[in-house]
Write a protein that holds these residues in place. Structure first.
Motif, short mmCIF file in Angstrom:
data_model
loop_
_atom_site.label_atom_id
_atom_site.label_comp_id
_atom_site.label_asym_id
_atom_site.label_seq_id
_atom_site.Cartn_x
_atom_site.Cartn_y
_atom_site.Cartn_z
N LEU A 24 0.83 -1.20 0.00
CA LEU A 24 0.00 0.00 0.00
C LEU A 24 0.87 1.25 0.00
N ALA A 25 1.93 1.26 0.79
CA ALA A 25 2.82 2.42 0.84
C ALA A 25 3.39 2.72 -0.55
N ARG A 26 3.83 1.70 -1.24
CA ARG A 26 4.42 1.90 -2.58
C ARG A 26 3.37 2.41 -3.58
N GLU A 27 2.16 1.93 -3.47
CA GLU A 27 1.09 2.42 -4.36
C GLU A 27 0.76 3.88 -4.06
N LEU A 28 0.73 4.24 -2.79
CA LEU A 28 0.45 5.63 -2.42
C LEU A 28 1.57 6.56 -2.85
N TYR A 29 2.80 6.04 -2.83
CA TYR A 29 3.93 6.83 -3.32
C TYR A 29 3.77 7.11 -4.82
N GLU A 30 3.37 6.10 -5.56
CA GLU A 30 3.15 6.28 -7.01
C GLU A 30 2.03 7.27 -7.28
N LYS A 31 1.03 7.28 -6.40
CA LYS A 31 -0.09 8.22 -6.55
C LYS A 31 0.27 9.62 -6.06
N LYS A 32 1.44 9.74 -5.40
CA LYS A 32 1.91 11.01 -4.83
C LYS A 32 0.93 11.53 -3.78
N ASP A 33 0.34 10.60 -3.05
CA ASP A 33 -0.56 10.97 -1.95
C ASP A 33 0.30 11.07 -0.69
N ALA A 34 0.92 12.22 -0.49
CA ALA A 34 1.95 12.38 0.54
C ALA A 34 1.40 12.16 1.95
N GLU A 35 0.25 12.73 2.25
CA GLU A 35 -0.28 12.62 3.61
C GLU A 35 -0.62 11.17 3.96
#
Length: 519
Positions: free
Chosen positions: A453-464
């Protein structure tokens, strides 16, 4: 003097374990299931005694929730309570049976505890109760929660809570010295304070763990019963989760000098003056009336076999159970699915498929079949080169996972499997990440779920959102390369957050200046 108190407790505490082969076949035993609102216990011990233990667990849960300021979500904890060392070893293997009398684990399928009832002294059930109170404290503290506590406090607080007793109807008492930790302190002395504060599960050797539990209990006792700093400790935990230095943060967050804490820590060990507290069990509590059921041999064998495969502690014991079930004519279709699950985990996909094909079609809507079949199809495709993957098999796995999440939604493994299948079928990121999030909400401490999940959120640039997932993940990652990558991503996301905040602040300032000029 604490030394004298410890010596007395040590004399009451001593026991020995013999190193015998794990040849006991638990399928031959009589097993009972004991159910209450929040606990399910499977035991081959004295059912009447275990029923009393379950009543204590329900009392403990009510008080602990009140003290923690938490709300239980109603999920039952399954406990395997074995009658003796041999049956305990048949579930966990000889190696673990030689060094433990109980275990606790949390998986994507759910949490469970084990306890060896034979470790009780004089039939009092004290050790089994203390162990289960300790582990249930972890369950309440960490279940579906991503806050991490320092290792010393996590174990020390659980030890503090483990000594809860019920001296009179409607009353509880806390603060007693745990006998096992007294023995450790007597023989080994407390861990140096700086070492205790910086200890993690990864930098603490097995030889030092008992010392950490005992020293952590002593420091937690001071914090809770004497320091008056329990509210300030919340700031300490927040700092710890942000990666702050655990020694310096103790001084700044609690407003204390390390030297003063050291002095009191030493005094507690030398003088042994530990306060106790009593209180009322919450008024709305009603004594539990656990239901006791004798399991059929077929149900018992299937239950134990499923545990062996899920836990992985002593998978080698599965062959004896299967042989026994065939010999006694109690082999079931569900046991076939358990065997297929084991073969899948070993990578024997064709054998797993042959086993599942023997299960009649009318049984194939059962959760136990759907889950094993879905993971067989998915795992087989994961181990197939991408260009050669069978999309129809992946679609079948996807559909089975959809059925499972719609009908057994608390199981994080179902959501995780669905996310994997959708990703492999080429679904848009937002679609499969939605399923992955559901798995994370149910099992945030499963590293493989949190890291994906962390890696997917990084790709989405969802910083928070990324920061929320990645920061606690860093406290768990053992793989150095993964730790380095997530740490670098976190630094990058935080920098971006800082830039955005600066930009917003600048925009607000410009807006104010424009308004001022216009007026």
């Amino acid at each position: 003097m604490l030394a004298r108190t410890l010596a007395l407790l040590v004399s009451l505490f001593s026991f020995s374990l013999s190193a015998v082969a794990a040849s006991h076949n638990p399928g031959r035993d009589s097993w009972h299931q004991i159910d209450s609102a929040n606990f399910r216990v499977v035991t081959n011990g004295d059912a009447a005694r275990v029923r009393v233990l379950v009543q204590d667990l329900e009392r403990y849960r009510t008080v602990a929730l009140q003290l923690l300021g938490a709300n239980g979500d109603g999920q039952k904890l399954t406990i395997y309570a074995t009658a003796d060392r041999d049956s305990y070893a048949s579930l966990v293997g000889d190696e673990l049976a030689d060094v433990t009398n109980g275990l606790f684990d949390t998986t994507a399928q759910g949490s469970y505890a084990l306890v060896n009832l034979e470790s009780d002294e004089g039939g009092s059930q004290q050790r089994a109760r203390e162990f289960l109170f300790h582990e249930y404290t972890h369950f309440l503290s960490y279940h579906r929660n991503t806050t991490y506590y320092p290792y010393w406090y996590s174990e020390g607080f659980a030890e503090f809570m483990s000594t809860m007793t019920f001296p009179a109807p409607g009353r509880y008492q806390l603060g007693a010295v745990p006998s096992e930790r007294a023995a450790t302190l007597y023989y080994m002395a407390p861990m140096p304070l700086e070492r205790l504060l910086t200890a993690t599960i990864y930098n603490t050797s097995n030889d030092d763990k008992a010392r950490l539990y005992a020293s952590g209990w002593m420091l937690a006792h001071w914090l809770i019963m004497e320091s008056g700093k329990t509210e300030e400790f919340k700031d300490y935990v927040r700092g710890y989760n942000r990666g702050a230095d655990p020694v310096k943060t103790l001084e700044t967050a609690l407003g204390v000098k390390l030297a003063d804490v050291k002095q009191r820590y030493k005094q507690l060990f030398e003088h042994g003056n530990f306060a106790m507290v009593t209180g009322d069990i919450p008024a709305g509590f009603r004594e539990a009336q656990p239901q006791v059921q004798l399991l059929s041999q077929q149900s018992a064998v299937t239950e134990i076999a499923g545990f062996l495969v899920m836990s992985g502690y002593n998978v080698g014991g599965l062959d004896d159970l299967l042989h026994y079930a065939h010999k006694k004519g109690i082999y079931s279709h569900q046991l076939t699915a358990v065997q297929a699950d084991a073969e899948t985990r070993l990578g024997n996909f064709d054998q797993a498929q042959r086993l599942l094909e023997t299960i009649p079609p009318q049984q194939r809507k059962q959760f136990w079949y759907q889950g094993v079949d879905a993971w067989l199809e998915l795992t087989r495709q994961i181990h197939t080169p991408e260009k050669s993957r069978d999309r129809e098999s992946l679609k079948r796995a996807r559909d089975e996972f959809v059925y499972l999440v719609n009908n057994d939604s608390d199981n994080a493994s179902h959501w995780y499997g669905l996310a994997l299948a959708m990703d492999m079928l080429g679904y848009p990121r937002d679609k499969y990440v939605e399923m992955l999030e559901q798995a994370y909400f149910r099992a945030p401490r499963q590293i493989y779920i949190a890291e994906w999940l962390a890696r997917e959120l990084y790709e989405k640039k969802d910083a928070e959102y990324f920061t929320t997932v990645a920061q606690p993940l860093l406290l768990e990652l053992k793989d150095e390369e993964s730790h380095r990558q997530i740490k670098a991503m976190l630094a990058e996301m935080r920098a971006q957050q800082g830039h955005r905040q600066e930009a917003k602040a600048s925009a607000r300032l410009v807006h104010k200046q424009v308004k001022s000029t216009g007026s």
